[in-house]
Design an enzyme around this catalytic site. Structure first.
Site, PDB file in Angstrom:
ATOM      1  N   ASP A  18       1.397  -5.657  22.092  1.00 50.90           N
ATOM      2  CA  ASP A  18       2.212  -5.508  23.134  1.00 50.90           C
ATOM      3  C   ASP A  18       3.152  -6.368  23.515  1.00 50.90           C
ATOM      4  O   ASP A  18       3.494  -7.646  22.924  1.00 50.90           O
ATOM      5  CB  ASP A  18       1.174  -6.036  24.114  1.00 50.90           C
ATOM      6  CG  ASP A  18       0.921  -5.662  25.704  1.00 50.90           C
ATOM      7  OD1 ASP A  18       1.502  -4.584  26.234  1.00 50.90           O
ATOM      8  OD2 ASP A  18       1.218  -6.592  26.364  1.00 50.90           O
TER       9      ASP A  18
ATOM     10  N   GLU B 263      -2.678  -7.898   2.479  1.00 51.53           N
ATOM     11  CA  GLU B 263      -3.831  -8.554   1.998  1.00 51.53           C
ATOM     12  C   GLU B 263      -4.651  -7.245   2.269  1.00 51.53           C
ATOM     13  O   GLU B 263      -5.755  -7.088   1.393  1.00 51.53           O
ATOM     14  CB  GLU B 263      -4.366  -9.685   2.674  1.00 51.53           C
ATOM     15  CG  GLU B 263      -5.303 -10.816   2.225  1.00 51.53           C
ATOM     16  CD  GLU B 263      -5.129 -11.974   3.298  1.00 51.53           C
ATOM     17  OE1 GLU B 263      -4.335 -11.925   3.308  1.00 51.53           O
ATOM     18  OE2 GLU B 263      -6.635 -11.722   3.725  1.00 51.53           O
TER      19      GLU B 263
HETATM   20  C1  NOJ Z   1       3.335  -3.768  28.270  1.00 48.94           C
HETATM   21  C2  NOJ Z   1       1.579  -2.347  28.406  1.00 48.94           C
HETATM   22  O1  NOJ Z   1       2.147  -1.585  27.930  1.00 48.94           O
HETATM   23  C3  NOJ Z   1       1.815  -2.655  30.478  1.00 48.94           C
HETATM   24  O2  NOJ Z   1       0.793  -2.305  30.796  1.00 48.94           O
HETATM   25  C4  NOJ Z   1       1.529  -4.504  30.659  1.00 48.94           C
HETATM   26  O3  NOJ Z   1       1.100  -4.325  32.787  1.00 48.94           O
HETATM   27  C5  NOJ Z   1       2.865  -4.850  30.223  1.00 48.94           C
HETATM   28  N1  NOJ Z   1       2.303  -4.825  28.710  1.00 48.94           N
HETATM   29  C6  NOJ Z   1       1.964  -6.753  30.010  1.00 48.94           C
HETATM   30  O4  NOJ Z   1       1.390  -6.778  29.277  1.00 48.94           O
END
Ligand code: NOJ
Length: 529
Positions: free
Chosen positions: A198, A248
């Site tokens: 993310d 690894e």
């Molecule tokens: C991107 C994710 O896809 C989204 O759903 C989320 O709200 C934001 N990042 C924050 O983590």
């Protein structure tokens, strides 16, 4: 091809109206039939769910909403037996304000090591009542919240680029990096094949946290564009470190591991830096998703990706839908609630185009059913924090997250066990009946069959594997390219039929295509004889 499972909306095994890991396990045979190589599971960790799990309170466990670690192990075992890889969604830019380290930071004094793991700073103005800088959060409002100190006085501020319930980690603090190494190893030891990362252009902020010239740019564009908050050079060290951990494990057991980043950066060239040979294996290239239905726009983003990303020896990772975006059927069409119109035809054509491109492809659950966006959800059921934080102006992400229809004529359409009184966490519209998986499987003209056939050919035909593409001459409004020596893909972005670039019957077409003709809003594949 990786299939994104948005766990809370995939399949519910318990009857609480929320999808769960046992539901995912029950759905694996369906996914196998579709032909997926792997699944990416949206976050299922313990979380207060302020941003549906992207606010993680414990990175090494399962929220009881979704199951437990034993159920997780059963899911991984079942996937492995079917030859399906499992990727987890890891959230390293921020955690939940319920994370024990953030609670510890709140209880600790200013300047303490516990606070150093986050971005705590004194406010500006006479009594520190103004935030430390002028940045706005991605979801609207200031990127800083003020805390009450343990002695009850108004105190420092902490940084959150998303909601106040998602404090940003301070990656300049070595303990944070070490903790994430531990988290990766915890899941790799349990048998996962990799991670979707993310906000992978996040993590580091400008060391001085200076004011921005355009503080609202992120919220206005809904993109990571504040150059002080994203895409800092130090983040690449993290991906090198994670890559070496993956390697690894591969050295130990011979199995490949995969890191795919959610990378939002201004240019394809910048993007390519994230997929250098010792960094991430893949990074979503969102420009295709952002392109409007227009031949020139599509050609431009594909050409840029081929030149600036594939041209440096990396893989391009294509995506048309995900849990943050309006679904293609609706995005490419009129605001329709039914999928029989222009939007559906274009979404089918876009799918065939994507599956013909060199690189990796990700599809989002329901995309293979041609689900439209649910555009008429009532305000009181919306749960997306963006809706709350923009004063109910932005209705963005709930409509693509409505639970999947599996069978039957009425909600819950087999999503949740039991009767019609069982309530999915977001209401499913009546018209979902025509998209249910049982109907899709039974109808050879369905989206599902198009995806299944496309995926099958993609895995059988070497022309559709590694390699590049060669643009062919085509009339305005049509894109045509060749893969390998003889596979031609053409897409007609217009609505009127046009002569096909290859005579004879296509191998696969997204809509009816008489020999020699490429119908409007249609894509097709041919093998040139
Ligand atoms: C991107 C994710 O896809 C989204 O759903 C989320 O709200 C934001 N990042 C924050 O983590």
């Amino acid at each position: 091809m990786i299939y994104q499972v948005y766990v809370r909306s995939f399949l519910d095994s318990t009857g609480d109206g929320i999808g769960d890991l046992a539901g995912v396990r029950a759905g694996l045979p369906y996914l196998k039939k579709l032909g997926v190589d792997g699944i990416w599971l949206s976050p299922f960790y313990p979380s207060p769910q302020h941003d549906h799990g992207y606010d993680v309170a414990d990175y090494c466990d399962v929220d009881p909403l979704f199951g437990d670690l034993d159920e997780f192990d059963r899911l991984v075992g079942a996937a492995r037996r079917l030859g399906i890889k499992v990727l987890l969604d890891i959230v390293p830019n921020h955690c939940s304000s319920e994370h024990p380290w953030f609670r510890e930071a709140l209880a600790a004094p200013a300047g303490s090591p516990a606070r150093a793991r986050f971005h705590f700073a004194d406010g500006r103005g006479p009594d520190g009542a103004e935030p430390p800088n002028n940045w706005h959060a991605m979801f609207g409002g200031p990127a800083w919240s003020r805390v009450t100190e343990p002695d009850g006085t108004p105190g420092q501020w902490y940084l959150h680029m998303f909601t106040p319930e998602q404090p940003d980690w301070n990656w300049r603090e070595p303990e944070v990096a070490a903790e994430f190494d531990r988290v990766l190893r915890f899941w790799l030891d349990r048998g996962v094949d990799g991670f979707r990362i993310d906000v992978a252009a996040g993590l580091y902020k400008h060391p001085e946290l200076p004011d921005s010239d355009d503080p609202e740019a992120d919220a206005r564009t809904r993109d990571s564009v504040n150059p002080l908050a994203w895409n800092q050079p130090e983040v690449h060290d993290v991906w090198r470190r994670w890559r070496s951990i993956c390697e690894e494990y591969t050295e130990r057991d011979g199995l490949d591991r995969l890191l795919v980043g959610e990378v939002s950066v201004p240019t394809a060239r910048e993007h390519a830096r994230y997929v250098r040979p010792d960094e991430l294996h893949q990074a979503f290239f969102f420009d295709l998703l952002s392109a409007s239905w227009d031949a020139d726009a599509f050609r431009k983003v594909i050409s840029e990706a081929m030149q600036d990303i594939a041209g440096t020896g990396s893989t391009v990772t294509w995506v048309l839908n995900n849990h943050d975006q309006v679904r293609t059927v609706t995005r490419y069409g009129e605001p329709a609630t039914e999928g029989s119109g222009l939007g559906a035809a274009r979404a089918r054509a876009a799918a065939l185009l994507m599956l013909a491109l060199p690189g990796a492809a990700y599809i989002y659950q329901g995309e293979e059913l041609g689900l439209p966006e649910v555009v008429d959800l009532p305000d009181d059921v919306l749960t997306d924090p963006i809706f709350r934080r923009t004063g109910s102006r932005a209705r963005i992400r709930d409509g693509c997250r409505v639970p999947l229809p599996w069978s039957g004529q009425a909600s819950p359409f087999g999503f949740t066990p039991g009767t019609e009184s069982a309530k999915p966490w977001l209401p499913q519209p009546e018209y979902f009946a025509e998209y249910a998986t049982d109907r899709a499987l039974a109808d050879t003209r369905s989206f599902w069959h198009l995806y299944r056939d496309g995926l099958q050919l993609r895995s059988q035909l070497p022309q559709l594997g590694e390699g590049t593409l060669r643009w062919l001459d085509a009339p305005p409004g049509v894109l045509a390219f060749e893969r390998g020596d003889d596979l031609v893909c053409a897409v007609n972005f217009g609505t009127a039929p046009t002569p096909a670039p290859v005579s004879g019957t296509p191998l696969l077409a997204s809509g009816p295509c008489p020999p020699g003709v490429l119908s409007g809003s249609t894509a097709a594949w041919w093998i040139r004889s």
